[in-house]
Write a protein that holds these residues in place. Structure first.
Motif, PDB file in Angstrom:
ATOM      1  N   GLN A 254     -10.298  10.830 -52.035  1.00  0.00           N
ATOM      2  CA  GLN A 254      -9.214  11.040 -51.079  1.00  0.00           C
ATOM      3  C   GLN A 254      -9.734  11.696 -49.803  1.00  0.00           C
ATOM      4  O   GLN A 254      -9.329  11.339 -48.693  1.00  0.00           O
ATOM      5  CB  GLN A 254      -8.136  11.919 -51.709  1.00  0.00           C
ATOM      6  N   GLN A 255     -10.644  12.629 -49.949  1.00  0.00           N
ATOM      7  CA  GLN A 255     -11.200  13.307 -48.784  1.00  0.00           C
ATOM      8  C   GLN A 255     -11.975  12.349 -47.895  1.00  0.00           C
ATOM      9  O   GLN A 255     -11.937  12.451 -46.671  1.00  0.00           O
ATOM     10  CB  GLN A 255     -12.090  14.465 -49.232  1.00  0.00           C
ATOM     11  N   ARG A 256     -12.679  11.393 -48.518  1.00  0.00           N
ATOM     12  CA  ARG A 256     -13.422  10.420 -47.710  1.00  0.00           C
ATOM     13  C   ARG A 256     -12.481   9.573 -46.858  1.00  0.00           C
ATOM     14  O   ARG A 256     -12.785   9.242 -45.703  1.00  0.00           O
ATOM     15  CB  ARG A 256     -14.282   9.538 -48.617  1.00  0.00           C
ATOM     16  N   LEU A 257     -11.336   9.213 -47.431  1.00  0.00           N
ATOM     17  CA  LEU A 257     -10.366   8.424 -46.666  1.00  0.00           C
ATOM     18  C   LEU A 257      -9.860   9.185 -45.442  1.00  0.00           C
ATOM     19  O   LEU A 257      -9.895   8.682 -44.315  1.00  0.00           O
ATOM     20  CB  LEU A 257      -9.164   8.064 -47.551  1.00  0.00           C
ATOM     21  N   VAL A 258      -9.390  10.404 -45.657  1.00  0.00           N
ATOM     22  CA  VAL A 258      -8.719  11.108 -44.564  1.00  0.00           C
ATOM     23  C   VAL A 258      -9.699  11.710 -43.569  1.00  0.00           C
ATOM     24  O   VAL A 258      -9.353  11.906 -42.392  1.00  0.00           O
ATOM     25  CB  VAL A 258      -7.736  12.172 -45.091  1.00  0.00           C
ATOM     26  N   ALA A 259     -10.931  11.997 -44.013  1.00  0.00           N
ATOM     27  CA  ALA A 259     -11.942  12.463 -43.052  1.00  0.00           C
ATOM     28  C   ALA A 259     -12.237  11.361 -42.046  1.00  0.00           C
ATOM     29  O   ALA A 259     -12.289  11.587 -40.828  1.00  0.00           O
ATOM     30  CB  ALA A 259     -13.216  12.884 -43.775  1.00  0.00           C
ATOM     31  N   ALA A 260     -12.419  10.144 -42.554  1.00  0.00           N
ATOM     32  CA  ALA A 260     -12.672   9.018 -41.661  1.00  0.00           C
ATOM     33  C   ALA A 260     -11.456   8.710 -40.802  1.00  0.00           C
ATOM     34  O   ALA A 260     -11.580   8.345 -39.617  1.00  0.00           O
ATOM     35  CB  ALA A 260     -13.073   7.782 -42.479  1.00  0.00           C
ATOM     36  N   GLN A 261     -10.273   8.878 -41.369  1.00  0.00           N
ATOM     37  CA  GLN A 261      -9.039   8.647 -40.614  1.00  0.00           C
ATOM     38  C   GLN A 261      -8.938   9.599 -39.429  1.00  0.00           C
ATOM     39  O   GLN A 261      -8.605   9.191 -38.313  1.00  0.00           O
ATOM     40  CB  GLN A 261      -7.853   8.801 -41.563  1.00  0.00           C
ATOM     41  N   ALA A 262      -9.223  10.878 -39.654  1.00  0.00           N
ATOM     42  CA  ALA A 262      -9.174  11.848 -38.561  1.00  0.00           C
ATOM     43  C   ALA A 262     -10.212  11.519 -37.500  1.00  0.00           C
ATOM     44  O   ALA A 262      -9.958  11.640 -36.295  1.00  0.00           O
ATOM     45  CB  ALA A 262      -9.389  13.261 -39.099  1.00  0.00           C
ATOM     46  N   ALA A 263     -11.396  11.094 -37.941  1.00  0.00           N
ATOM     47  CA  ALA A 263     -12.454  10.748 -36.986  1.00  0.00           C
ATOM     48  C   ALA A 263     -12.063   9.553 -36.134  1.00  0.00           C
ATOM     49  O   ALA A 263     -12.328   9.521 -34.924  1.00  0.00           O
ATOM     50  CB  ALA A 263     -13.761  10.453 -37.736  1.00  0.00           C
ATOM     51  N   LEU A 264     -11.418   8.568 -36.737  1.00  0.00           N
ATOM     52  CA  LEU A 264     -11.068   7.341 -36.017  1.00  0.00           C
ATOM     53  C   LEU A 264      -9.814   7.486 -35.161  1.00  0.00           C
ATOM     54  O   LEU A 264      -9.671   6.779 -34.159  1.00  0.00           O
ATOM     55  CB  LEU A 264     -10.844   6.200 -37.017  1.00  0.00           C
TER      56      LEU A 264
ATOM     57  N   ALA B  76     -15.329  14.139 -29.313  1.00  0.00           N
ATOM     58  CA  ALA B  76     -15.473  12.801 -29.898  1.00  0.00           C
ATOM     59  C   ALA B  76     -16.940  12.473 -30.166  1.00  0.00           C
ATOM     60  O   ALA B  76     -17.276  11.828 -31.166  1.00  0.00           O
ATOM     61  CB  ALA B  76     -14.854  11.756 -28.974  1.00  0.00           C
ATOM     62  N   SER B  77     -17.810  12.919 -29.283  1.00  0.00           N
ATOM     63  CA  SER B  77     -19.240  12.681 -29.478  1.00  0.00           C
ATOM     64  C   SER B  77     -19.755  13.447 -30.689  1.00  0.00           C
ATOM     65  O   SER B  77     -20.581  12.939 -31.464  1.00  0.00           O
ATOM     66  CB  SER B  77     -20.019  13.094 -28.227  1.00  0.00           C
ATOM     67  N   ALA B  78     -19.283  14.675 -30.870  1.00  0.00           N
ATOM     68  CA  ALA B  78     -19.703  15.473 -32.019  1.00  0.00           C
ATOM     69  C   ALA B  78     -19.220  14.861 -33.335  1.00  0.00           C
ATOM     70  O   ALA B  78     -19.899  14.972 -34.367  1.00  0.00           O
ATOM     71  CB  ALA B  78     -19.178  16.901 -31.878  1.00  0.00           C
ATOM     72  N   VAL B  79     -18.078  14.211 -33.308  1.00  0.00           N
ATOM     73  CA  VAL B  79     -17.549  13.572 -34.516  1.00  0.00           C
ATOM     74  C   VAL B  79     -18.434  12.412 -34.946  1.00  0.00           C
ATOM     75  O   VAL B  79     -18.682  12.205 -36.140  1.00  0.00           O
ATOM     76  CB  VAL B  79     -16.105  13.084 -34.273  1.00  0.00           C
ATOM     77  N   GLY B  80     -18.959  11.635 -34.012  1.00  0.00           N
ATOM     78  CA  GLY B  80     -19.782  10.473 -34.332  1.00  0.00           C
ATOM     79  C   GLY B  80     -19.154   9.196 -33.827  1.00  0.00           C
ATOM     80  O   GLY B  80     -18.053   9.197 -33.271  1.00  0.00           O
ATOM     81  N   THR B  81     -19.819   8.075 -34.033  1.00  0.00           N
ATOM     82  CA  THR B  81     -19.376   6.813 -33.452  1.00  0.00           C
ATOM     83  C   THR B  81     -18.221   6.205 -34.247  1.00  0.00           C
ATOM     84  O   THR B  81     -18.143   6.336 -35.472  1.00  0.00           O
ATOM     85  CB  THR B  81     -20.524   5.795 -33.394  1.00  0.00           C
ATOM     86  N   GLU B  82     -17.361   5.520 -33.532  1.00  0.00           N
ATOM     87  CA  GLU B  82     -16.215   4.883 -34.184  1.00  0.00           C
ATOM     88  C   GLU B  82     -16.663   3.764 -35.124  1.00  0.00           C
ATOM     89  O   GLU B  82     -16.053   3.558 -36.182  1.00  0.00           O
ATOM     90  CB  GLU B  82     -15.251   4.349 -33.126  1.00  0.00           C
ATOM     91  N   ASP B  83     -17.703   3.026 -34.768  1.00  0.00           N
ATOM     92  CA  ASP B  83     -18.175   1.958 -35.642  1.00  0.00           C
ATOM     93  C   ASP B  83     -18.638   2.517 -36.990  1.00  0.00           C
ATOM     94  O   ASP B  83     -18.352   1.946 -38.053  1.00  0.00           O
ATOM     95  CB  ASP B  83     -19.325   1.192 -34.987  1.00  0.00           C
ATOM     96  N   ALA B  84     -19.363   3.633 -36.943  1.00  0.00           N
ATOM     97  CA  ALA B  84     -19.848   4.216 -38.193  1.00  0.00           C
ATOM     98  C   ALA B  84     -18.683   4.678 -39.063  1.00  0.00           C
ATOM     99  O   ALA B  84     -18.656   4.442 -40.281  1.00  0.00           O
ATOM    100  CB  ALA B  84     -20.787   5.385 -37.895  1.00  0.00           C
ATOM    101  N   TRP B  85     -17.703   5.323 -38.450  1.00  0.00           N
ATOM    102  CA  TRP B  85     -16.575   5.815 -39.233  1.00  0.00           C
ATOM    103  C   TRP B  85     -15.685   4.676 -39.722  1.00  0.00           C
ATOM    104  O   TRP B  85     -15.131   4.738 -40.832  1.00  0.00           O
ATOM    105  CB  TRP B  85     -15.758   6.803 -38.412  1.00  0.00           C
ATOM    106  N   SER B  86     -15.522   3.620 -38.925  1.00  0.00           N
ATOM    107  CA  SER B  86     -14.705   2.497 -39.394  1.00  0.00           C
ATOM    108  C   SER B  86     -15.379   1.806 -40.567  1.00  0.00           C
ATOM    109  O   SER B  86     -14.698   1.340 -41.494  1.00  0.00           O
ATOM    110  CB  SER B  86     -14.421   1.522 -38.250  1.00  0.00           C
ATOM    111  N   THR B  87     -16.698   1.734 -40.561  1.00  0.00           N
ATOM    112  CA  THR B  87     -17.403   1.166 -41.706  1.00  0.00           C
ATOM    113  C   THR B  87     -17.185   2.026 -42.945  1.00  0.00           C
ATOM    114  O   THR B  87     -16.917   1.511 -44.041  1.00  0.00           O
ATOM    115  CB  THR B  87     -18.912   1.058 -41.406  1.00  0.00           C
ATOM    116  N   ARG B  88     -17.286   3.320 -42.779  1.00  0.00           N
ATOM    117  CA  ARG B  88     -17.114   4.217 -43.925  1.00  0.00           C
ATOM    118  C   ARG B  88     -15.691   4.153 -44.475  1.00  0.00           C
ATOM    119  O   ARG B  88     -15.484   4.132 -45.699  1.00  0.00           O
ATOM    120  CB  ARG B  88     -17.481   5.647 -43.523  1.00  0.00           C
ATOM    121  N   LEU B  89     -14.719   4.102 -43.585  1.00  0.00           N
ATOM    122  CA  LEU B  89     -13.342   4.015 -44.056  1.00  0.00           C
ATOM    123  C   LEU B  89     -13.086   2.657 -44.699  1.00  0.00           C
ATOM    124  O   LEU B  89     -12.386   2.570 -45.714  1.00  0.00           O
ATOM    125  CB  LEU B  89     -12.365   4.256 -42.905  1.00  0.00           C
TER     126      LEU B  89
END
Length: 747
Positions: A296-306, A345-358
């Motif tokens: 569950q944490q992996r889902l919402v962490a990526a959600q917040a990042a994106l 946003a830069s500190a969070v990381g790239t949107e492509d990386a987070w969208s892949t993870r989510l």
């Protein structure tokens, strides 16, 4: 909508906002840019933070903290972000919150943080650790990291060179960066955000003894903390930008009128509010997952990042454009928020990386939006369970209908209606008078048995109006029969010449003995072919103002003069209808309330919806449809591209789900927004999300997109998008509502 849910959290937010205004006004921060960006010199603002106890509120009580939890810490970060609070606060609490998750080895570090030590988190993937005598040796140069220059304690992650996927977490003391021959060095960078320092950590075979290593740091929890807190700051930035832009356009005049009265400006302001509230909901959902399982944490962490982090960037740029030339000057504070938003946003990381993870996470996991457990309301649960077990033993004999219309009748439906479970949110005797918690328990019992809760279609909107405003005879005649599935309803509101201007309708009703005769044309009427009855607005007083001359009628669809004609859409199928009323007689007992009350009743009808418990079912661009495409393997794009689309579409659904649940909990806490902004925001974002999601889906198809038959779900998904963009009032009309009724911009 801000992060605070309870009265205590709201009091905390107010207190922090006042503290920030008092201790770090932006005019004072501007004078200190050089020292802040270098991380040098005494910091009276940080001393004030420590005196206030904001630095350790999240730390365990065993080391002196208050153990308030991630949601409360996120509230503080959001408020400080809104105030452009300078210095090491966010870098420090990022480091200390991550350190607090360790199962062993962090006590000394946490004691230092509790005592007021400043900190930084270095958690990229550019450092490598190898075993050495007495511990490890670490080498490499890190990515730029927030707050590193000047940090007294630095929490570091390094990849274990001989252990794929393995990490070493350790901490460094600032004293290690000083002196000749040191193998640890901090190199300051020119910070984009001048209110904080940024630097790189260089380690040249630096020795890390065993007592500096932390054990049991969960990567999923680290991601959750980082994206929640960075997202909370982005949410604060987004909120400041809305407030600043709206205040400006409300008072700034051009062409002899307030800038905020222009529709283009109103729509941009409304979309800024939508973006802000969606970002806030995403962060809230992430922060509340601190004790959830890792999946569950992996889902919402990526959600917040994106969702939250990019929102801050877009919001700040829109704010500057709303301010015009003044917003693009160094003197205005808007560019400071823009710079910080980009930095976050830069500190969070790239949107492509987070969208892949989510996307990868969403292949196997769905977000749990429940707010009850199996012990909640045990007597109600037992009573409902017994009824549903009996229902399962009855024949499943409901009669299917065409299109979107609900099924008819059946023994199961009759039993559910008799027990008040067909629509438990209705008052007795039709329902259970169930509030949010009761509805959730009942829904859970349905889910446990694989039973769908009854759907009455358009009657979801009609019946509450009849219950509230109808006569006893009307309620007795229609409500229970509809709940039993014996009656299907349609809504005869929209007209070809009125569109979203419902009060501009032209269908006329003239008085005759015993009732009224209606003449006119309605359009975009779903379920009209299957319906037994329709609710119809018609004009009964041509001389009254257009909102006041309307009456709410109940029309039997088999009446002489009612002509229903299916409308074929661009999809090639017939889901809507046009209805012609040619001298249709409606008796007096089918007028609801009284002549002239139609507008008031129509508003009641359109605003009634069953309480949403967090789930978000998209009719178009749904994550489930992308998963189906991925499983079928017929896409023209690469698998990685499909997974990224799945991630982004999942993020949109999670945003709506989080907003739904937050609205429910606000209702439970008695902190619901009186403006009703949440409902309007959800309607707008729900439509935008489906448009964007379906557009992303069709771009994956390649040659498969050449096939346009109704049986091809992916192209049909896209061709059906106009239904959600137009139905129930266009996005543009909803934006007008938000701009004028919620933000208070002039008409």
């Amino acid at each position: 909508m801000a992060l605070p849910m309870t009265e205590d959290e709201r009091a905390l937010a107010d207190s922090v906002a006042a503290f920030a205004r008092r201790s770090a006004p932006i005019a004072q921060t501007r004078i200190q840019f050089d020292a802040l960006s270098a991380g040098t010199g005494p910091d009276p603002v940080w001393d004030a933070v420590v005196r206030q106890g904001l630095h350790n509120m999240h730390l365990p009580e065993a080391v002196g903290g208050s153990e308030c939890g991630l949601p409360a810490l996120a509230v503080v970060v959001e408020q400080l972000g809104m105030a452009m609070f300078p210095g090491p606060y966010l870098p420090t609490v990022l480091a200390s919150a991550v350190a607090a998750t360790a199962s062993n080895g962090a006590d000394g570090l946490l004691v230092a943080f509790d005592g007021g030590a400043t900190g930084a988190l270095v958690a990229g993937n550019r450092l490598t650790a190898r075993p050495a005598a007495g511990g490890w040796e670490v080498k490499g140069t890190s990515d730029p990291s927030l707050g590193l220059p000047g940090a007294e304690r630095v929490l570091v992650r390094a990849a274990l060179a001989d252990t794929p996927g393995g990490d070493l977490w350790f901490w460094l003391d600032r004293a290690e960066f000083d002196g000749p021959g040191t193998t640890a060095k901090v190199t300051p960078c020119e910070a984009l955000d001048p209110t904080r320092s940024v630097g790189r950590l260089e380690l040249a075979g630096h020795p890390i003894p065993h007592d500096r290593a932390l054990a049991g740091v969960d990567p999923a929890r680290v991601d959750l903390i980082v994206t929640s807190l960075l997202g909370a700051e982005a949410s604060g930035i987004a909120a400041w930008c809305v407030e600043t832009a709206v205040d400006y356009v409300r008072t700034r005049h051009q062409f002899g009128r307030p800038v905020g009265s222009f529709q283009a400006v109103q729509h941009k302001a409304a979309l800024m509010l939508v973006r802000s509230e969606i970002a806030c909901a995403a962060v809230w959902d992430a922060a509340r997952a601190a004790d959830d399982a890792s999946d569950q944490q992996r889902l919402v962490a990526a959600q917040a990042a994106l969702t939250a982090a990019p929102a801050g960037v877009d919001q700040a740029l829109d704010c500057i454009s709303m301010l015009g030339g003044i917003g693009f000057t160094w003197e205005h504070d808007a560019h400071l928020y823009w710079r910080r938003a980009v930095a976050v946003a830069s500190a969070v990381g790239t949107e492509d990386a987070w969208s892949t993870r989510l996307g990868e996470a969403a292949l196997h996991t769905q977000r749990d939006f429940s707010f009850i457990d199996e012990d909640t309301l045990p007597q109600l649960r037992a009573r409902v369970a017994a009824v549903l077990d009996d229902v399962l033993a009855l024949p499943d004999d409901e009669i299917a209908t065409e299109g979107w219309a609900p099924t008819r009748g059946g023994a199961r439906r009759a039993r559910l209606a008799a027990e008040g479970l067909a629509a438990p949110h209705y008052p007795l005797p039709y329902g259970q008078d169930a509030g949010a918690v009761e509805q959730a328990v009942i829904a859970d019992e349905f889910t446990r048995r694989g039973l769908d809760q009854p759907n009455t279609g358009i009657a979801e909107w009609v019946l509450p109006t009849l219950i509230t405003h109808g006569t006893v005879e009307q309620r007795d005649r229609f409500v229970s029969a509809t709940l039993r599935g014996e009656l299907i309803w349609c809504q005869l509101f929209s007209e070809p010449g009125a569109g979203s201007d419902l009060a501009g309708l032209s269908t006329k009703a003239r008085r005759v003995d015993g009732g009224w005769v209606l003449t006119g044309q309605k359009v975009w009427n779903s379920q009209a072919r299957e319906a037994d009855w329709g609710v119809c607005l018609a004009r009964t007083d041509a001389d009254a103002p257009k909102h006041k001359g309307l009456t709410y009628f109940l029309i039997e669809m088999a009446s002489p003069g009612v002509d229903v004609r299916p409308l074929q859409q661009a999809t090639g199928v017939w889901e809507f209808n046009e209805v012609f009323l040619d001298e249709v007689f409606v008796p007096d007992d089918c007028v609801v309330a009284g002549p002239g009350d139609g507008w008031r009743l129509a508003v009641t009808t359109l605003s009634n919806e069953r309480l949403k418990m967090g789930t978000a079912k998209f009719g178009h661009g749904a994550a489930a449809t992308v998963r189906q495409l991925l499983d079928g393997g017929e896409y023209g794009a690469t698998r990685d591209e499909v997974v990224r689309v799945l991630g982004r579409n999942t993020a949109r659904e999670l945003s709506v789900g989080a907003m739904n649940l937050k609205t429910v909990l606000h209702r439970l806490h008695g902190t619901e927004d009186a403006t009703g902004s949440a409902t309007s925001v959800q309607k707008v974002f729900h439509a935008i999300a489906q448009r964007e999601g379906s557009d992303a889906l069709i771009r994956l198809l390649g040659p498969l997109g050449l096939v346009g038959s109704p049986e091809q779900p992916y192209v049909q998904d896209y061709l059906g998008v106009p239904a959600v963009l137009i139905g129930g009032g266009t996005i543009e009309i909803q934006l007008n509502v938000i701009a004028q009724r919620v933000l208070g911009l002039p008409r």
